[in-house]
Design a protein around this motif. Structure first.
Motif, PDB file in Angstrom:
ATOM      1  N   VAL A  34      -9.257 -53.139  66.629  1.00  8.41           N
ATOM      2  CA  VAL A  34      -9.604 -51.920  65.893  1.00  8.41           C
ATOM      3  C   VAL A  34      -9.280 -52.080  64.410  1.00  8.41           C
ATOM      4  CG1 VAL A  34      -9.044 -49.473  65.662  1.00  8.41           C
ATOM      5  CG2 VAL A  34      -9.350 -50.471  67.923  1.00  8.41           C
ATOM      6  N   GLY A  35      -8.264 -52.861  64.075  1.00  6.60           N
ATOM      7  CA  GLY A  35      -7.894 -53.057  62.679  1.00  6.60           C
ATOM      8  C   GLY A  35      -8.982 -53.700  61.843  1.00  6.60           C
ATOM      9  N   PHE A  36      -9.950 -54.357  62.465  1.00  6.16           N
ATOM     10  CA  PHE A  36     -11.046 -54.960  61.703  1.00  6.16           C
ATOM     11  C   PHE A  36     -11.954 -53.907  61.078  1.00  6.16           C
ATOM     12  CE2 PHE A  36      -9.923 -58.791  63.998  1.00  6.16           C
ATOM     13  CZ  PHE A  36     -10.182 -59.785  63.063  1.00  6.16           C
ATOM     14  N   TYR A  37     -11.885 -52.678  61.551  1.00  2.00           N
ATOM     15  CA  TYR A  37     -12.736 -51.632  60.982  1.00  2.00           C
ATOM     16  C   TYR A  37     -12.154 -51.048  59.702  1.00  2.00           C
ATOM     17  CZ  TYR A  37     -15.638 -51.752  65.135  1.00  2.00           C
ATOM     18  OH  TYR A  37     -16.494 -52.154  66.124  1.00  2.00           O
ATOM     19  N   LEU A  38     -10.951 -51.434  59.339  1.00  2.00           N
ATOM     20  CA  LEU A  38     -10.446 -51.053  58.025  1.00  2.00           C
ATOM     21  C   LEU A  38     -11.194 -51.814  56.944  1.00  2.00           C
ATOM     22  CD1 LEU A  38      -6.595 -51.027  58.718  1.00  2.00           C
ATOM     23  CD2 LEU A  38      -8.069 -49.050  58.353  1.00  2.00           C
ATOM     24  N   PRO A  39     -11.454 -51.192  55.793  1.00  4.02           N
ATOM     25  CA  PRO A  39     -12.188 -51.888  54.730  1.00  4.02           C
ATOM     26  C   PRO A  39     -11.430 -53.129  54.269  1.00  4.02           C
ATOM     27  CG  PRO A  39     -12.070 -49.532  54.286  1.00  4.02           C
ATOM     28  CD  PRO A  39     -11.147 -49.796  55.429  1.00  4.02           C
ATOM     29  N   PRO A  40     -12.113 -54.264  54.157  1.00  2.00           N
ATOM     30  CA  PRO A  40     -11.410 -55.481  53.741  1.00  2.00           C
ATOM     31  C   PRO A  40     -10.971 -55.477  52.290  1.00  2.00           C
ATOM     32  CG  PRO A  40     -13.755 -55.907  53.952  1.00  2.00           C
ATOM     33  CD  PRO A  40     -13.532 -54.523  54.466  1.00  2.00           C
ATOM     34  N   ASP A  41     -11.579 -54.619  51.449  1.00  6.21           N
ATOM     35  CA  ASP A  41     -11.191 -54.590  50.039  1.00  6.21           C
ATOM     36  C   ASP A  41      -9.992 -53.678  49.795  1.00  6.21           C
ATOM     37  OD1 ASP A  41     -12.623 -52.380  50.740  1.00  6.21           O
ATOM     38  OD2 ASP A  41     -13.703 -52.200  48.855  1.00  6.21           O
ATOM     39  N   SER A  42      -9.394 -53.168  50.901  1.00  4.68           N
ATOM     40  CA  SER A  42      -8.169 -52.397  50.766  1.00  4.68           C
ATOM     41  C   SER A  42      -7.008 -53.213  51.325  1.00  4.68           C
ATOM     42  CB  SER A  42      -8.269 -51.057  51.509  1.00  4.68           C
ATOM     43  OG  SER A  42      -8.371 -51.280  52.899  1.00  4.68           O
ATOM     44  N   GLU A  87      -4.610 -52.193  53.069  1.00  5.59           N
ATOM     45  CA  GLU A  87      -4.013 -51.631  54.273  1.00  5.59           C
ATOM     46  C   GLU A  87      -4.216 -52.524  55.486  1.00  5.59           C
ATOM     47  OE1 GLU A  87      -2.128 -49.069  54.332  1.00  5.59           O
ATOM     48  OE2 GLU A  87      -2.380 -48.703  52.196  1.00  5.59           O
ATOM     49  N   ARG A  88      -5.306 -53.291  55.515  1.00 10.60           N
ATOM     50  CA  ARG A  88      -5.554 -54.115  56.686  1.00 10.60           C
ATOM     51  C   ARG A  88      -4.492 -55.196  56.827  1.00 10.60           C
ATOM     52  NH1 ARG A  88     -11.013 -57.546  57.901  1.00 10.60           N
ATOM     53  NH2 ARG A  88     -11.973 -55.475  57.965  1.00 10.60           N
ATOM     54  N   VAL A  89      -4.099 -55.819  55.729  1.00 11.61           N
ATOM     55  CA  VAL A  89      -3.100 -56.887  55.789  1.00 11.61           C
ATOM     56  C   VAL A  89      -1.765 -56.342  56.292  1.00 11.61           C
ATOM     57  CG1 VAL A  89      -1.826 -58.585  54.455  1.00 11.61           C
ATOM     58  CG2 VAL A  89      -4.237 -58.186  53.965  1.00 11.61           C
ATOM     59  N   SER A  90      -1.329 -55.219  55.741  1.00 15.68           N
ATOM     60  CA  SER A  90      -0.057 -54.631  56.181  1.00 15.68           C
ATOM     61  C   SER A  90      -0.134 -54.179  57.639  1.00 15.68           C
ATOM     62  CB  SER A  90       0.305 -53.452  55.284  1.00 15.68           C
ATOM     63  OG  SER A  90      -0.697 -52.445  55.339  1.00 15.68           O
ATOM     64  N   PHE A  91      -1.287 -53.681  58.062  1.00 13.09           N
ATOM     65  CA  PHE A  91      -1.452 -53.253  59.450  1.00 13.09           C
ATOM     66  C   PHE A  91      -1.324 -54.424  60.420  1.00 13.09           C
ATOM     67  CE2 PHE A  91      -4.296 -52.450  63.084  1.00 13.09           C
ATOM     68  CZ  PHE A  91      -3.690 -51.320  63.609  1.00 13.09           C
ATOM     69  N   LYS A  92      -1.956 -55.534  60.098  1.00 16.08           N
ATOM     70  CA  LYS A  92      -1.912 -56.698  60.983  1.00 16.08           C
ATOM     71  C   LYS A  92      -0.540 -57.365  60.951  1.00 16.08           C
ATOM     72  CE  LYS A  92      -6.828 -57.673  61.183  1.00 16.08           C
ATOM     73  NZ  LYS A  92      -6.904 -57.489  62.643  1.00 16.08           N
ATOM     74  N   ILE A  93       0.133 -57.346  59.822  1.00 13.25           N
ATOM     75  CA  ILE A  93       1.500 -57.877  59.772  1.00 13.25           C
ATOM     76  C   ILE A  93       2.419 -57.034  60.649  1.00 13.25           C
ATOM     77  CG2 ILE A  93       3.491 -58.189  58.264  1.00 13.25           C
ATOM     78  CD1 ILE A  93       1.607 -59.064  56.069  1.00 13.25           C
ATOM     79  N   THR A  94       2.219 -55.717  60.637  1.00 16.60           N
ATOM     80  CA  THR A  94       3.010 -54.843  61.496  1.00 16.60           C
ATOM     81  C   THR A  94       2.760 -55.137  62.970  1.00 16.60           C
ATOM     82  OG1 THR A  94       2.904 -53.110  59.804  1.00 16.60           O
ATOM     83  CG2 THR A  94       3.544 -52.447  62.034  1.00 16.60           C
TER      84      THR A  94
END
Length: 492
Positions: A267-275, A277-284
């Motif tokens: 589901v995290g892939f649906y976050l915009p890649p230019d933000s 938030e995706r990196v911090s979400f996947k690290i979490t």
């Protein structure tokens, strides 16, 4: 004469019967409170002259047949690390003792009696897989029938070595053997058979405690004659206890949390890649999965000969999370700090922006960059306005220069003594021209960088969709494969 011989035979028969009765009475000739105790008389009769250290057969060529039976009561422990199985079984064995025989009519129709185990001969039948002495209750008596049948029934806590295959954990089925044989006597002295038929033994679960982690499937029996030195042959009866683990506890506490974390990663892939938030979400997610593995490490069985498939599943899930985080970092690197990027190579444009959307059905690949395009159009409008301002300033400067030249010509014609002529372009106008030119070059350079950034952003979005689909296919294929394997193991 013939009459006297008949009377003589009758007298001898009566004397023989009386002597036998006297012998029985003498063996049971206890006085006092045990005078009329039939069991006491019978016990004294059986123990008179009995040798418990000698195999109870009258003909030494006769083999003693020991019939055994096994019923599993409970599975106490399965130690995968030490390869040890602890069970609680009901063990039964019976044999014929030719020296423990009596006539029930002589002892008030008593047909069976219990006597101490220490007073009778007991076969030396042991379990080959014994590795430890269990806490079994001591049963001090055996039952003896009037025809010499000895029945020795007792519960045993069996601690045996077993080859445990944990690859299919928690959907594993274990098969452990309990081998009963005489440790010393050959088949000529002691032979082994079953009390019940193998079919009844296989499906008997009447005494099994069916509320634990393990489920008893069936018990197989196998009779075998073997020899160690090709000289002496021994009889053995091997029971194969087949048990299956109930996987509900491990499914709820191990598999479902891991599946939920993997779904959240997708589901995290649906976050915009230019933000960011995706990196911090996947690290979490990666940190959470690491903590999860630390918690469940004590639950997984550990052996030195193999790793369960569920352990491989957790490692692969961790690797997929790392790959997902790496892909996210690369995509974010493409869509950020584009001013430092060189122009997109032509082969990248051809493969990623032209061929890939067609092959993989990626529609509206420019839709994602609409915001950046609008920013670029605003930048072009601003640049045109600046260019118009610069052109007006240049036109004003030229017009001012023409007016000054006209004034100089008129002053020369009139013969006026004017100060010597100066440069046609004033220094202030010269500086303005330089500034406007620098602004124009800056805007042109930024416009080119905007175009490069736009192309790299398009490449990043297309690659993000492609990598997401590849990642999704890998996760789905891996999940289907494991689910199929575990389903087959569970049904089997």
């Amino acid at each position: 004469m013939r009459l006297s011989s008949a009377w003589t035979g009758l007298v001898l028969l009566l004397i023989h019967g009386a002597s036998k009765a006297c012998a029985v009475k003498k063996l049971g000739g206890s006085t006092g409170r045990f005078a009329n105790a039939t069991l006491v008389r019978l016990s004294e009769f059986l123990s008179a002259g009995y040798k418990k250290g000698v195999r109870p057969v009258k003909d030494w060529r006769t083999s003693t047949i020991v019939a055994i039976d096994l019923m599993v009561y409970s599975i106490l422990n399965v130690d995968e690390k030490n390869q040890v199985l602890t069970t609680y079984v009901w063990y039964r064995q019976s044999w014929t003792d030719e020296f423990l025989v009596w006539n029930p009519e002589d002892f008030d129709e008593v047909k069976q009696v219990s006597i101490p185990t220490a007073n009778v001969w007991v076969p030396d039948i042991l379990i080959n897989e014994f590795v430890d002495v269990g806490k079994s209750p001591d049963i001090p008596y055996v039952y003896v029938t009037h025809d010499g049948q000895v029945r020795n029934y007792k519960p045993i806590q069996v601690v045996t070595a077993c080859t445990l295959n944990i690859y299919n954990f928690p959907f594993d089925v274990q098969k452990c053997s309990l081998t009963f044989q005489s440790w010393l006597h050959t088949i000529d002295d002691i032979n082994i058979t079953l009390i019940r038929s193998p079919e009844k033994l296989r499906d008997d679960k009447s005494v099994f405690m069916n509320q634990g982690e393990w489920e008893l499937l069936y018990i197989l029996s196998n009779y075998k004659i073997f020899s160690v030195d090709n000289d002496d042959y021994y009889a053995e009866m091997k029971f194969h206890v087949v048990i299956r683990r109930r996987p509900l506890f491990y499914t709820v506490n191990l598999l479902l949390p891991s599946i939920f974390l993997m779904v959240m990663d997708i589901v995290g892939f649906y976050l915009p890649p230019d933000s960011g938030e995706r990196v911090s979400f996947k690290i979490t997610l990666l940190l959470g999965y690491s903590v999860f593995l630390i918690i469940v490490s004590d639950t997984l069985p550990a052996t030195a000969i193999g790793t369960p498939l569920i352990g491989v599943y957790f490692v692969v899930c961790m690797a997929l999370l790392v790959i997902s985080l790496t892909e996210t970092v690369l995509i974010v690197r493409l869509v950020h700090k584009q001013d430092l990027q060189p122009p997109v190579p032509h082969w990248v444009k051809y493969l990623v922006l032209e061929r890939a959307p067609v092959l993989f059905c990626i529609n509206n690949k420019y839709r994602l960059c609409s915001k950046l395009s609008s920013q670029a159009s605003d930048l072009g409008h601003y640049k045109d306005n600046n260019y118009g301002t610069a052109q007006c300033a240049l036109h004003h400067t030229c017009e001012l220069g023409r007016r000054l030249s006209q004034q100089d010509r008129e002053a020369g014609m009139l013969g006026l003594r004017l100060p010597p002529p100066r440069d046609n372009t004033p220094p202030v106008m010269d500086n303005i021209l330089q500034e406007v030119t620098a602004i124009r070059h800056f805007l042109e350079k930024r416009d080119r960088c905007r175009e490069v950034a736009k192309e790299w952003l398009q490449v990043g979005y297309v690659l993000d969709v492609l990598l997401f689909r590849v990642y999704l296919v890998a996760v789905v294929a891996y999940s289907i494969t494991l689910g199929t394997l575990w389903s087959v193991w569970q049904v089997a």
